[in-house]
Design a protein around this motif. Structure first.
Motif, PDB file in Angstrom:
ATOM      1  N   THR A 159       1.019  -1.090  -0.176  1.00 65.65           N
ATOM      2  CA  THR A 159      -0.370   0.257   0.039  1.00 65.65           C
ATOM      3  C   THR A 159       0.746   1.166   0.232  1.00 65.65           C
ATOM      4  O   THR A 159       1.833   1.423   0.226  1.00 65.65           O
ATOM      5  CB  THR A 159      -0.913   0.126   1.417  1.00 65.65           C
ATOM      6  N   LYS A 160       0.111   2.528  -0.512  1.00 58.77           N
ATOM      7  CA  LYS A 160       0.822   3.686  -0.108  1.00 58.77           C
ATOM      8  C   LYS A 160       1.453   3.592   0.923  1.00 58.77           C
ATOM      9  O   LYS A 160       2.687   4.814   1.535  1.00 58.77           O
ATOM     10  CB  LYS A 160       0.513   4.775  -0.300  1.00 58.77           C
ATOM     11  N   HIS A 161       0.641   3.587   2.259  1.00 56.94           N
ATOM     12  CA  HIS A 161       1.727   3.807   3.382  1.00 56.94           C
ATOM     13  C   HIS A 161       2.726   2.965   3.785  1.00 56.94           C
ATOM     14  O   HIS A 161       3.906   3.005   4.727  1.00 56.94           O
ATOM     15  CB  HIS A 161       0.256   3.521   4.476  1.00 56.94           C
ATOM     16  N   ASP A 182       5.522  -1.981  -6.909  1.00 57.38           N
ATOM     17  CA  ASP A 182       4.798  -1.464  -6.062  1.00 57.38           C
ATOM     18  C   ASP A 182       3.370  -1.767  -5.730  1.00 57.38           C
ATOM     19  O   ASP A 182       2.532  -1.731  -7.660  1.00 57.38           O
ATOM     20  CB  ASP A 182       4.789  -0.084  -6.323  1.00 57.38           C
ATOM     21  N   SER A 190       0.919  -1.349  -4.847  1.00 57.50           N
ATOM     22  CA  SER A 190      -0.234  -0.377  -4.901  1.00 57.50           C
ATOM     23  C   SER A 190      -0.530   0.762  -5.813  1.00 57.50           C
ATOM     24  O   SER A 190      -1.690   1.706  -6.258  1.00 57.50           O
ATOM     25  CB  SER A 190      -0.504  -0.001  -3.454  1.00 57.50           C
ATOM     26  N   CYS A 191       0.145   1.137  -7.055  1.00 62.18           N
ATOM     27  CA  CYS A 191       0.505   1.944  -7.906  1.00 62.18           C
ATOM     28  C   CYS A 191       0.180   2.797  -7.839  1.00 62.18           C
ATOM     29  O   CYS A 191      -0.310   3.495  -8.384  1.00 62.18           O
ATOM     30  CB  CYS A 191      -0.895   1.119  -9.196  1.00 62.18           C
ATOM     31  N   SER A 192       1.253   3.273  -6.546  1.00 61.71           N
ATOM     32  CA  SER A 192       1.097   4.593  -5.969  1.00 61.71           C
ATOM     33  C   SER A 192       2.121   5.431  -6.344  1.00 61.71           C
ATOM     34  O   SER A 192       3.213   5.917  -4.889  1.00 61.71           O
ATOM     35  CB  SER A 192       1.126   4.247  -4.476  1.00 61.71           C
ATOM     36  N   THR A 193       2.154   6.036  -7.436  1.00 62.87           N
ATOM     37  CA  THR A 193       3.158   6.335  -8.527  1.00 62.87           C
ATOM     38  C   THR A 193       3.561   7.173  -7.450  1.00 62.87           C
ATOM     39  O   THR A 193       4.800   8.137  -7.990  1.00 62.87           O
ATOM     40  CB  THR A 193       2.947   6.687 -10.167  1.00 62.87           C
ATOM     41  N   GLU A 194       2.428   8.573  -7.052  1.00 60.92           N
ATOM     42  CA  GLU A 194       2.776   9.870  -6.512  1.00 60.92           C
ATOM     43  C   GLU A 194       3.796   9.792  -5.552  1.00 60.92           C
ATOM     44  O   GLU A 194       4.743  11.087  -5.262  1.00 60.92           O
ATOM     45  CB  GLU A 194       1.868  10.222  -5.840  1.00 60.92           C
ATOM     46  N   HIS A 195       4.083   8.305  -5.281  1.00 65.96           N
ATOM     47  CA  HIS A 195       5.603   8.079  -3.807  1.00 65.96           C
ATOM     48  C   HIS A 195       6.396   8.024  -4.359  1.00 65.96           C
ATOM     49  O   HIS A 195       7.640   7.593  -3.567  1.00 65.96           O
ATOM     50  CB  HIS A 195       4.770   7.293  -2.993  1.00 65.96           C
ATOM     51  N   HIS A 196       6.433   7.151  -5.723  1.00 68.59           N
ATOM     52  CA  HIS A 196       7.605   6.706  -6.324  1.00 68.59           C
ATOM     53  C   HIS A 196       9.350   7.594  -6.256  1.00 68.59           C
ATOM     54  O   HIS A 196      10.127   7.637  -5.698  1.00 68.59           O
ATOM     55  CB  HIS A 196       8.167   7.169  -7.589  1.00 68.59           C
ATOM     56  N   SER A 246       5.203  -0.400 -11.027  1.00 78.07           N
ATOM     57  CA  SER A 246       4.482  -0.697 -11.018  1.00 78.07           C
ATOM     58  C   SER A 246       3.569  -2.161 -11.135  1.00 78.07           C
ATOM     59  O   SER A 246       4.184  -2.196 -12.349  1.00 78.07           O
ATOM     60  CB  SER A 246       3.403   0.706 -11.062  1.00 78.07           C
TER      61      SER A 246
END
Length: 426
Positions: free
Chosen positions: A342-344, A376, A378-384, A404
């Motif tokens: 997850t993004k967390h 990743d 979660s595909c939380s690309t904004e955190h990459h 991702s």
């Protein structure tokens, strides 16, 4: 370094250039030559040159009796006692007397040419002072301060870099080597000498280093060493012989290529099997944990690199034992794999890498660099980008690759709703 019009065609070949540069260095391979001793120190024993720069000490002292306290004579003695520590008792008083006199002088006199802009002299003085540091404790500090002097204005970046090399040896803190793309040829090869010696570090990317090394090699192949100072020729020969000393595989395989292979993970997953259309025999290759990512990467790496080690055991640090996911011993490289659910989870992964990187490289004689590969789910690309920037600045981290979940695989929630069938991993 420019390419003269009359460079013989055979010198454009690597082997011919090695011989030509060695011939240029050989021109100062004579007894007591300051440039020859500088070259001897830079090139060491790992060269084809048979050195003849060490004079008979008694004879040299007698010949130079009237100039033993000059910068150049003290530098020559510095190189000699570095090569022959058993000579120190005979020359220690000369070194102490000469170095004490230098401490009282202005390193940048306004009316005279300073020897501080001679890389050969500065390095030799450092070697001399190091052997008698207990008797002249103030000299190394004087030398260090001379590098920060308000009047210091070297007119060539290569001199600045060689002074940085000496300063790094004095302080134990490597110099920061940056902007390789803007360096002229002699400065560029001096920068590579610092990096190879461990007295310089850089934050240049692998691609930037690759481009700079390629430019340096082209300059080496095109140059006529007869037009170079011997000090420059020695640094070029050091660079080129380091390339020649590597195996044929090493000439092709590099850390950069490992990164390039790992970055092909997304397109390689285009044909990943997730086909539930066959009701009797659906094919679903799950990627639900770090071990599955490791399995995929093993296939990718082992298909390209012969010496990949799976789960390399590393030396213990305190009570903790460490084991890297993959290792390439010939490159001194480790590959660490992480799985983000997850993004967390990104923050937790960052902390794990920070701890692991210290344990992996601490007191390790075999491994110097780490590539971090993060999958990743979660595909939380904004955190990459934030995670990559946090990790790439860690000592020893050469590259951080974050990929991702591919579109060929359903989301975690959708996978959980599908009962397992078929192979669970590649």
């Amino acid at each position: 370094m420019t390419e003269p019009d009359d460079v013989p065609a055979e010198r454009t070949y690597f082997g011919g250039q090695l011989l030509a540069f060695a011939d240029r260095v050989e021109s100062e391979n004579v007894l007591g030559s300051l440039d020859g001793l500088f070259a001897r120190h830079v090139l060491g024993e790992g060269t084809s040159i048979r050195w003849h720069v060490e004079p008979q000490l008694d004879e040299w002292l007698k010949t130079n009796a009237g100039r033993l306290e000059s910068h150049s004579a003290l530098a020559v003695l510095g190189y000699l006692v570095d090569l022959r520590p058993e000579w120190l008792p005979e020359v220690s008083n000369v070194l102490v007397s000469g170095l004490e006199r230098l401490v009282g002088r202005d390193p940048y006199p306004g009316d005279r040419i300073t020897p501080m802009y001679s890389a050969g002299i500065v390095l030799g003085l450092h070697l001399a002072a190091r052997t008698v540091r207990e008797r002249v404790p103030g000299f190394l500090d004087w030398l260090r301060k001379s590098f920060d002097h308000r009047l210091r204005e070297p007119n060539d970046l290569w001199i600045d870099l060689m002074q940085s090399h000496v300063l790094a040896e004095l302080t134990g803190e490597p110099a920061k080597v940056s902007d390789l793309a803007a360096m002229t040829d002699n400065a560029l090869v001096a920068a590579f000498y610092l990096l190879a010696s461990g007295t310089g570090v850089t934050r240049e990317t692998l691609e930037e280093l690759h481009v700079a090394k390629r430019r340096a090699m082209l300059a080496f192949l095109r140059a006529d060493p007869a037009h170079l100072e011997v000090r420059h020729a020695a640094l070029w020969l050091h660079f080129a012989e380091a390339v020649a000393a590597t195996s044929a595989d090493q000439l092709v395989v590099s850390v950069l290529q490992v990164s390039q292979v790992l970055r092909r993970f997304p397109p390689a997953m285009k044909r990943w099997v997730w086909d539930p259309s066959h009701h009797r025999d659906p094919k679903r290759w799950r990627v639900d944990a770090e071990r599955e990512v490791q399995a995929i990467l093993w296939v990718m790496l082992r298909a390209t690199f012969d010496d990949v080690v799976d789960e390399e055991n590393l030396p213990k640090l305190g009570h903790s034992a460490y084991r890297a996911d993959f290792a390439l011993p010939s490159l001194g490289l480790l590959v660490e794999v992480k799985y983000v659910r997850t993004k967390h989870h990104f923050k937790e992964v960052e902390q794990e890498v920070i701890i692991d990187s210290i344990g992996y490289l601490k007191d390790s004689e075999r491994y110097r660099e780490i590539i971090v590969f993060i999958y990743d789910d979660s595909c939380s690309t904004e955190h990459h980008d934030e995670t990559r920037r946090a990790l790439i600045n860690l000592p020893g981290i050469t590259d951080v690759i974050i990929v991702s979940l591919p579109g060929a695989i359903p989301s975690a929630a959708e996978r959980a709703a599908v009962p397992p069938s078929g192979p669970s991993a590649p």
